[in-house]
Design an enzyme around this catalytic site. Structure first.
Site, PDB file in Angstrom:
ATOM      1  CD  GLU A   1       7.287  79.175  47.005  1.00 18.62           C
ATOM      2  OE1 GLU A   1       7.463  80.410  46.947  1.00 18.62           O
ATOM      3  OE2 GLU A   1       8.172  78.368  47.357  1.00 18.62           O
TER       4      GLU A   1
ATOM      5  CB  ILE B   1       0.522  71.123  49.436  1.00 12.24           C
ATOM      6  CG1 ILE B   1       1.372  72.390  49.197  1.00 12.24           C
ATOM      7  CG2 ILE B   1       1.381  69.860  49.391  1.00 12.24           C
ATOM      8  CD1 ILE B   1       1.927  72.549  47.789  1.00 12.24           C
TER       9      ILE B   1
ATOM     10  CD  GLU C   1      -0.021  66.241  38.793  1.00 15.14           C
ATOM     11  OE1 GLU C   1       0.568  65.713  37.846  1.00 15.14           O
ATOM     12  OE2 GLU C   1      -0.279  65.660  39.849  1.00 15.14           O
ATOM     13  N   GLY C   2      -0.389  71.794  36.037  1.00 18.06           N
ATOM     14  CA  GLY C   2      -0.236  72.635  34.852  1.00 18.06           C
ATOM     15  C   GLY C   2      -1.587  72.898  34.208  1.00 18.06           C
TER      16      GLY C   2
ATOM     17  N   GLY D   1       2.514  79.909  40.581  1.00 18.98           N
ATOM     18  CA  GLY D   1       1.793  78.702  40.186  1.00 18.98           C
ATOM     19  C   GLY D   1       2.330  78.229  38.858  1.00 18.98           C
TER      20      GLY D   1
ATOM     21  CG  PHE E   1       4.753  67.372  43.458  1.00 22.44           C
ATOM     22  CD1 PHE E   1       5.718  66.446  43.067  1.00 22.44           C
ATOM     23  CD2 PHE E   1       4.568  68.509  42.682  1.00 22.44           C
ATOM     24  CE1 PHE E   1       6.478  66.657  41.927  1.00 22.44           C
ATOM     25  CE2 PHE E   1       5.335  68.719  41.546  1.00 22.44           C
ATOM     26  CZ  PHE E   1       6.288  67.789  41.164  1.00 22.44           C
TER      27      PHE E   1
ATOM     28  CG  ASP F   1       7.467  66.187  31.210  1.00 17.09           C
ATOM     29  OD1 ASP F   1       6.715  67.172  31.026  1.00 17.09           O
ATOM     30  OD2 ASP F   1       8.665  66.164  30.861  1.00 17.09           O
TER      31      ASP F   1
ATOM     32  CD  GLN G   1     -30.578  61.690  14.421  1.00 17.59           C
ATOM     33  OE1 GLN G   1     -31.354  62.502  13.919  1.00 17.59           O
ATOM     34  NE2 GLN G   1     -29.923  60.813  13.708  1.00 17.59           N
TER      35      GLN G   1
ATOM     36  NE  ARG H   1       2.243  69.226  33.303  1.00 13.79           N
ATOM     37  CZ  ARG H   1       3.180  70.124  33.092  1.00 13.79           C
ATOM     38  NH1 ARG H   1       3.983  70.018  32.042  1.00 13.79           N
ATOM     39  NH2 ARG H   1       3.337  71.139  33.930  1.00 13.79           N
TER      40      ARG H   1
HETATM   41  N1  CAA Z   1      12.103  67.974  31.310  1.00 13.74           N
HETATM   42  C1  CAA Z   1      13.379  68.254  31.653  1.00 13.74           C
HETATM   43  N2  CAA Z   1      13.850  69.511  31.712  1.00 13.74           N
HETATM   44  C2  CAA Z   1      12.982  70.516  31.429  1.00 13.74           C
HETATM   45  C3  CAA Z   1      11.643  70.283  31.076  1.00 13.74           C
HETATM   46  C4  CAA Z   1      11.211  68.949  31.022  1.00 13.74           C
HETATM   47  N3  CAA Z   1       9.942  68.628  30.696  1.00 13.74           N
HETATM   48  N4  CAA Z   1      11.027  71.465  30.855  1.00 13.74           N
HETATM   49  C5  CAA Z   1      11.965  72.411  31.037  1.00 13.74           C
HETATM   50  N5  CAA Z   1      13.135  71.846  31.392  1.00 13.74           N
HETATM   51  C6  CAA Z   1      14.419  72.533  31.662  1.00 13.74           C
HETATM   52  C7  CAA Z   1      14.817  73.322  30.414  1.00 13.74           C
HETATM   53  O1  CAA Z   1      15.547  72.526  29.497  1.00 13.74           O
HETATM   54  C8  CAA Z   1      15.655  74.427  31.016  1.00 13.74           C
HETATM   55  O2  CAA Z   1      16.949  73.938  31.285  1.00 13.74           O
HETATM   56  P1  CAA Z   1      18.237  74.757  30.753  1.00 13.74           P
HETATM   57  O3  CAA Z   1      18.144  76.107  31.409  1.00 13.74           O
HETATM   58  O4  CAA Z   1      19.378  73.920  31.242  1.00 13.74           O
HETATM   59  O5  CAA Z   1      18.085  74.812  29.268  1.00 13.74           O
HETATM   60  C9  CAA Z   1      15.007  74.686  32.364  1.00 13.74           C
HETATM   61  O6  CAA Z   1      14.257  73.498  32.695  1.00 13.74           O
HETATM   62  C10 CAA Z   1      14.058  75.874  32.349  1.00 13.74           C
HETATM   63  O7  CAA Z   1      13.081  75.601  31.377  1.00 13.74           O
HETATM   64  P2  CAA Z   1      12.142  76.719  30.768  1.00 13.74           P
HETATM   65  O8  CAA Z   1      12.961  77.883  30.325  1.00 13.74           O
HETATM   66  O9  CAA Z   1      11.246  76.063  29.769  1.00 13.74           O
HETATM   67  O10 CAA Z   1      11.298  77.185  32.056  1.00 13.74           O
HETATM   68  P3  CAA Z   1      10.074  78.168  32.186  1.00 13.74           P
HETATM   69  O11 CAA Z   1      10.272  78.973  33.408  1.00 13.74           O
HETATM   70  O12 CAA Z   1       9.836  78.886  30.892  1.00 13.74           O
HETATM   71  O13 CAA Z   1       8.835  77.197  32.524  1.00 13.74           O
HETATM   72  C11 CAA Z   1       6.918  75.813  32.127  1.00 13.74           C
HETATM   73  C12 CAA Z   1       8.352  76.212  31.721  1.00 13.74           C
HETATM   74  C13 CAA Z   1       6.583  74.634  31.220  1.00 13.74           C
HETATM   75  C14 CAA Z   1       5.935  76.936  31.933  1.00 13.74           C
HETATM   76  C15 CAA Z   1       6.938  75.358  33.620  1.00 13.74           C
HETATM   77  O14 CAA Z   1       7.139  76.445  34.494  1.00 13.74           O
HETATM   78  C16 CAA Z   1       5.653  74.660  34.048  1.00 13.74           C
HETATM   79  O15 CAA Z   1       5.455  73.476  33.753  1.00 13.74           O
HETATM   80  N6  CAA Z   1       4.777  75.401  34.760  1.00 13.74           N
HETATM   81  C17 CAA Z   1       3.587  74.773  35.345  1.00 13.74           C
HETATM   82  C18 CAA Z   1       3.874  74.312  36.748  1.00 13.74           C
HETATM   83  C19 CAA Z   1       2.925  73.226  37.165  1.00 13.74           C
HETATM   84  O16 CAA Z   1       2.561  72.348  36.403  1.00 13.74           O
HETATM   85  N7  CAA Z   1       2.569  73.262  38.439  1.00 13.74           N
HETATM   86  C20 CAA Z   1       1.745  72.216  38.988  1.00 13.74           C
HETATM   87  C21 CAA Z   1       1.907  72.202  40.460  1.00 13.74           C
HETATM   88  S1  CAA Z   1       2.025  70.606  41.141  1.00 13.74           S
HETATM   89  C22 CAA Z   1       0.457  69.997  41.286  1.00 13.74           C
HETATM   90  O17 CAA Z   1      -0.492  70.531  40.804  1.00 13.74           O
HETATM   91  C23 CAA Z   1       0.434  68.687  42.010  1.00 13.74           C
HETATM   92  C24 CAA Z   1      -0.768  68.403  42.808  1.00 13.74           C
HETATM   93  O18 CAA Z   1      -0.765  68.540  44.008  1.00 13.74           O
HETATM   94  C25 CAA Z   1      -1.957  67.807  42.162  1.00 13.74           C
END
Ligand code: CAA
Length: 392
Positions: A127, A157, A369-370, A131, A123, A246, A285, A249
């Protein structure tokens, strides 16, 4: 909501528990100490149907649902968290293709992910400079005849050097003026196969924990992918990433529950065996209270994870509950692992016992994952919305 797992959920959990005990646990310490990637173990997980627990049968999955997936992942994590992270990301990639892919993409990639033939999925969202602020990523997808050329760098990654297929996020709005750009709306997602010319994995990171899992930077140097490699339509990439995360998580919450459970069991066993002042440690305890708090927190963490899984499985909104589960479970499991090490005293600080590995492995669940801080952003936004909905 039922608190008893169904027969099918129990069977999946049982299969994972048995595999974890018989195949994973005996060599988990060695994989950690020698940084061995669990390729063979992932193939066996695929054979058992545990790489696609929540994937439809027609694409090679077990179609047992999200609750079964959560239960199975916790069992795998309890034995070896490194294997569980590869399993979780592979599952996330298979699910994302099922949710957003064309029929051709599903048939081409999902069975290979579920069987373990693709080894793993990866996934590639983060970058070097983006993050938590995922929408600000800079990798470019330039439209060319018949497809796109991807150019940029990816960071952190999981399984990026082993995966048969990688979901790569890139900007398809690179020509637009930066100040007018809606960052999130300019992103698209692509399926990139291992071995694509121009795709290069860098040196695996030397990490604190999860040493059996590889974490690499990726360079995309004008990688050509055909139009048929784009997931969904242009501009849908950010939504795809958010939906995938989502669900992801719930996986990380379940993983944390598994590591926390391993730590609590280790602390319980040691506290019954070890005597000081002519008493077993558990008869003090102070120690019994630590176990009581850990048991309570572990149950709360698992209930949150299972509730989020249940909501996702039954098609209800689950974004906030998944963030709550991930936040709470990762932080609780961290405390439980630390407690387990404390109960073991000096021995816990050595590799003679597994608790130091649990503590190292669990730490990243508050980051990937956030981060916990991002989970709070997601939760706070929905809490604020709920309150304004109540007011109106
Ligand atoms: N479901 C569907 N759509 C969503 C959504 C969700 N959960 N969350 C946001 N959106 C949509 C919004 O509705 C919005 O759409 P519109 O413009 O049409 O209204 C659009 O996406 C932008 O949303 P935001 O304005 O909320 O975006 P943001 O820039 O403020 O970011 C954030 C929100 C929650 C902070 C997000 O950037 C985030 O989750 N950041 C963390 C990133 C992350 O988790 N990275 C992990 C890397 S992967 C990893 O770790 C995998 C691994 O290898 C283990």
């Amino acid at each position: 909501m039922h608190f008893e797992p169904s027969e099918e959920q129990r069977l999946i959990e049982q299969a994972a528990r048995q595999f974890a005990a018989e195949v994973l646990r005996p060599k988990a310490a060695e994989r950690d100490q020698k940084s061995l990637f669990p390729e063979e173990e992932l193939r066996k997980l695929g054979e058992l149907g545990l790489l696609g627990v929540n994937v439809p049968e027609q694409y090679g999955g077990s179609q047992a649902g999200v609750v079964a997936y959560s239960l199975a992942l916790s069992q795998i994590a309890q034995a070896d968290a490194s294997v569980s992270v590869a399993m979780a990301v592979t599952n996330m990639v298979a699910e994302v293709i099922c949710a957003f892919g064309t029929e051709e993409q599903k048939q081409k990639y999902v069975p290979r992910l579920c069987s373990g033939d693709a080894v793993a999925g990866a996934f590639a969202l983060s970058e070097p400079q983006s993050g938590s602020d995922a929408a600000s990523l800079k990798t470019v997808a330039e439209k060319v005849d018949g497809g796109y050329r991807l150019t940029g760098s990816k960071q952190w990654i999981t399984s990026g050097d082993r995966a048969g297929v990688i979901v790569v996020w890139a900007r398809t709005d690179a020509g637009a003026p930066v100040d007018k750009r809606n960052q999130a709306a300019g992103l698209s997602a692509f399926l990139v196969e291992a071995g694509t010319p121009g795709l290069v994995a860098g040196r695996p990171e030397h990490k604190l924990g999860l040493k059996g899992s590889t974490t690499v930077p990726l360079t995309l140097d004008g990688c050509f992918v055909p139009d048929s490699a784009r997931l969904s339509k242009e501009g849908d990439g950010f939504r795809i990433a958010m939906v995938a995360l989502d669900g992801g998580r719930i996986g990380i919450a379940s993983q944390a529950v598994g590591i926390g459970r391993a730590a609590l069991l280790a602390a319980k066993d040691y506290s019954k065996e070890r005597k000081q002042f002519d008493k077993a440690l558990c008869d003090f305890q102070a120690i019994a209270n630590m176990l009581a708090d850990a048991g309570t927190q572990l149950d709360a963490a698992q209930l949150l994870a299972l509730r989020a899984a249940f909501l996702k499985e039954s098609g209800q909104p689950f974004s906030q509950k998944a963030a709550m589960a991930k936040l709470y479970a990762s932080e609780a499991a961290g405390r439980i692992c630390d407690m387990a090490l404390q109960v073991h005293g000096g021995y816990g600080y050595t590799q003679e016992f597994p608790v130091e590995r649990y503590l190292r492995d669990v730490r990243v669940s508050r980051i990937y994952e956030g981060t916990s801080e991002i989970q709070r952003v997601v939760i706070a936004r929905s809490v604020l919305k709920e309150f304004s909905d109540h007011a109106s």
